[in-house]
Design a protein around this motif. Sequence first.
Motif, PDB file in Angstrom:
ATOM      1  N   VAL A  57       0.737  -1.174   0.042  1.00 15.45           N
ATOM      2  CA  VAL A  57      -0.163   0.053   0.072  1.00 15.45           C
ATOM      3  C   VAL A  57       0.953   1.353   0.040  1.00 15.45           C
ATOM      4  O   VAL A  57       1.846   1.580   0.534  1.00 15.45           O
ATOM      5  N   GLU A  58       0.314   2.252  -0.970  1.00 11.82           N
ATOM      6  CA  GLU A  58       1.153   3.462  -1.034  1.00 11.82           C
ATOM      7  C   GLU A  58       0.811   4.489   0.274  1.00 11.82           C
ATOM      8  O   GLU A  58      -0.159   4.840   0.391  1.00 11.82           O
ATOM      9  N   LYS A  59       1.887   5.040   0.874  1.00 16.15           N
ATOM     10  CA  LYS A  59       1.888   5.897   1.944  1.00 16.15           C
ATOM     11  C   LYS A  59       0.700   6.040   2.913  1.00 16.15           C
ATOM     12  O   LYS A  59      -0.137   6.763   2.997  1.00 16.15           O
ATOM     13  N   PRO A  60       0.445   4.573   3.667  1.00 17.64           N
ATOM     14  CA  PRO A  60      -0.326   4.533   4.574  1.00 17.64           C
ATOM     15  C   PRO A  60      -0.404   5.431   5.702  1.00 17.64           C
ATOM     16  O   PRO A  60       0.695   5.858   5.936  1.00 17.64           O
ATOM     17  N   GLY A  64       9.138  -0.798   4.258  1.00 15.98           N
ATOM     18  CA  GLY A  64       9.021   0.169   3.553  1.00 15.98           C
ATOM     19  C   GLY A  64       9.653  -0.040   2.269  1.00 15.98           C
ATOM     20  O   GLY A  64      10.864  -0.505   2.172  1.00 15.98           O
ATOM     21  N   VAL A  65       9.145   0.272   1.045  1.00 12.39           N
ATOM     22  CA  VAL A  65       9.788   0.011  -0.325  1.00 12.39           C
ATOM     23  C   VAL A  65      10.927   1.048  -0.680  1.00 12.39           C
ATOM     24  O   VAL A  65      10.459   2.404  -0.315  1.00 12.39           O
ATOM     25  N   THR A  66      11.919   0.643  -0.908  1.00 10.06           N
ATOM     26  CA  THR A  66      13.184   1.522  -1.384  1.00 10.06           C
ATOM     27  C   THR A  66      13.161   1.676  -2.860  1.00 10.06           C
ATOM     28  O   THR A  66      12.629   0.551  -3.457  1.00 10.06           O
TER      29      THR A  66
HETATM   30  C1  G1P Z   1       8.267   6.325  -4.065  1.00  3.97           C
HETATM   31  C2  G1P Z   1       7.174   5.283  -4.076  1.00  3.97           C
HETATM   32  C3  G1P Z   1       7.239   4.690  -2.680  1.00  3.97           C
HETATM   33  C4  G1P Z   1       8.642   4.254  -2.275  1.00  3.97           C
HETATM   34  C5  G1P Z   1       9.588   5.559  -2.482  1.00  3.97           C
HETATM   35  C6  G1P Z   1      11.111   5.006  -2.153  1.00  3.97           C
HETATM   36  O1  G1P Z   1       7.711   7.444  -3.411  1.00  3.97           O
HETATM   37  O2  G1P Z   1       6.039   5.606  -4.616  1.00  3.97           O
HETATM   38  O3  G1P Z   1       6.515   3.558  -2.837  1.00  3.97           O
HETATM   39  O4  G1P Z   1       8.480   3.752  -0.995  1.00  3.97           O
HETATM   40  O5  G1P Z   1       9.496   5.915  -3.573  1.00  3.97           O
HETATM   41  O6  G1P Z   1      11.784   6.116  -2.113  1.00  3.97           O
HETATM   42  P1  G1P Z   1       8.428   8.916  -3.400  1.00  3.97           P
HETATM   43  O7  G1P Z   1       9.561   9.005  -2.582  1.00  3.97           O
HETATM   44  O8  G1P Z   1       8.479   9.202  -4.650  1.00  3.97           O
HETATM   45  O9  G1P Z   1       7.261   9.814  -2.860  1.00  3.97           O
END
Ligand code: G1P
Length: 299
Positions: A196-199, A209-211
């Motif tokens: 999920v994106e930015k919960p 968290g996704v890197t």
């Molecule tokens: C993007 C992705 C997010 C990820 C992140 C990592 O977000 O949408 O899922 O965790 O990069 O840096 P942003 O940082 O561009 O808002």
Amino acid sequence: MTSSTNHKILRKAIFPVAGLGSRFLPATKASPKEMMPVVDKPLIQYAVEEAVSAGITEMIFVTGRAKRAIADHFDKAYELEHQLEKSGKKELLEIAQGVVPKGVSCTYIRQTEALGLGHAVLTAAHLIGDEPFAVLLADDLIHGEISALKQMVEQHNFYGSSVVAVQQVSGAAISAYGVISGVQQGDRLYLLDGIVEKPKVKDAPSDLGVTGRYIFSPQIFEHLRALKPGAGGEYQLTDAIQMLLMQEQVIAYEFHGTRYDCGSKLGLLRANIELGLEHPEIGNELRGFLKNELFQKLQ
Ligand code: G1P
């Protein structure tokens, strides 16, 4: 989890570099944030070097307005090279010529509207075709003995599936990430069952968290095409991953290495200091300065 050896080699990487970089204004008013240096190299070059270390030979940059400096950086610089050659500056010439290693190609495509990371990746679909590919976000500088993408390629080669990089994030900061839920399958490895994106902190399914490193099977494109606007009204890559994992296996890998969030001022400064300390030219002097002068001022 299933493994597979029946898949194509990873040759291509997408670098989404169309973002405005407004967090770094005024530095980014006329030049791309990806060209900001850490010690003596722009952020985008660290990302490209990481891709090269993982065996990638085709670099695809999804760019936007005011990003021409990136294409110039990876181009041949005739006048500069000529001058350096004439004045016998061999080492500097090698540095200038080594920015793009032999056998590596660069392609540029414009994302004409800033509609989000998912949209940026989809913009390069026709340059990828029917093969797996990597995505690297240059804001995330990852430093370590073996590059993060190389570690991920090993997992991809073994399992044959898409791989997303994750790291533990503590506290409220988790809301700035794509966050995974999954079942741990071994050392640093998770089989994804949700993302999920930015919960909100209370809704985060884990502290992973996704890197900004991904390896995708080309099936991701059908999900990117079907995207609807998600978090922040943007077409989110994370939402396409959520659809992909319902169709095929996706794994998350907690890489070895230190990640610097160079999308933030503090992260960029930290990267400069820590990589500066390791730099053969300035490392010792920087250590002396920090220890003998700066540390005393902070007392
Ligand atoms: C993007 C992705 C997010 C990820 C992140 C990592 O977000 O949408 O899922 O965790 O990069 O840096 P942003 O940082 O561009 O808002």
